[in-house]
Design an enzyme around this catalytic site. Structure first.
Site: not given
Ligand code: GRF
Length: 213
Positions: A13, A104, A140
């Site tokens: 992300n 989330h 959350d």
């Molecule tokens: C994602 O699925 C996010 O929604 C959750 O943890 C995961 C993190 O993935 N909170 P990344 O580290 O961004 O690849």
């Protein structure tokens, strides 16, 4: 608007936000996990990084205080949790009230906490997804800014479902950060969020697909 991104792991992300066009000004990336793969990704892209290892602090208050010091050194206007796997204290959350967002991997308020894809499959839901929300002290459960939904198919495993949701996370998170930067995200006194100037979403997702019979 400049932001700081907090990560604990792979940082996909974070990468989506760094790749966002128009660009988002990322002042720094902080991880509680020294071995987080996302730190390398950020460094390779020339982004400043810092580590605040939770193991080096006696308790959550001490860790959060150290984390806040690192964040504030970057002087961000927004703090973006992107796979940051620590529960934050109420004091920390209050300090960044209205300036702290999280993603989330479920359609909140369904499936708060961990193991969302496994739990969605076990519950037999037909539609799953992800949520970007302001962070409040309760885990959350803060005001929802945006969500994206995906179908759950009969052959899905935790992995296939996670991948489908993640692709949507990478779409909505950079968008929400840009909206906030543009001053378009308004948190009302009733705890509900309005995104000014955003078009209404069109269409509807039915799962399984309706065949009209
Ligand atoms: C994602 O699925 C996010 O929604 C959750 O943890 C995961 C993190 O993935 N909170 P990344 O580290 O961004 O690849």
């Amino acid at each position: 608007m400049s932001i700081v991104i907090l990560i604990s792991g792979r940082g996909s992300n974070m990468r989506a936000i760094l790749a966002s066009r128009p660009a988002i000004a990322v002042a720094g990336v902080i991880s509680n996990e020294p071995a987080a793969a996302g730190l390398e990704t950020a460094r390779a892209l020339g982004i400043a990084t810092a580590v605040v290892d939770h193991r080096g602090h006696a308790g959550r208050e001490a860790f959060d205080a150290a984390l806040a010091r690192e964040i504030d050194a970057f002087g961000p206007e927004l703090v973006v949790l992107a796979g940051f796997m620590r529960v934050l204290t109420a004091r920390f959350v209050e300090r960044y009230r209205g300036r702290l967002v999280n993603i989330h991997p479920s359609l909140l308020p369904a499936f708060p906490g961990l193991g969302t894809h496994r739990r969605a499959l076990a519950a037999g839901v037909r539609i799953h997804g992800c949520t970007v929300h302001f962070v409040t002290p309760e885990l959350d459960s803060g005001p929802i800014i945006a969500q994206a939904a995906v179908p759950v198919t009969a052959s899905d495993t935790e992995e296939t479902l996670a991948a489908r949701v993640l692709a949507q996370e990478h779409r909505i998170y950079p968008q929400v950060v840009r909206w906030i930067g543009d001053g378009r995200v308004v948190l009302g006194d009733d705890g509900r969020v309005t995104v000014t100037g955003a078009g209404a979403a069109v269409g509807a997702l039915a799962c399984p697909a309706l065949d009209g019979s």
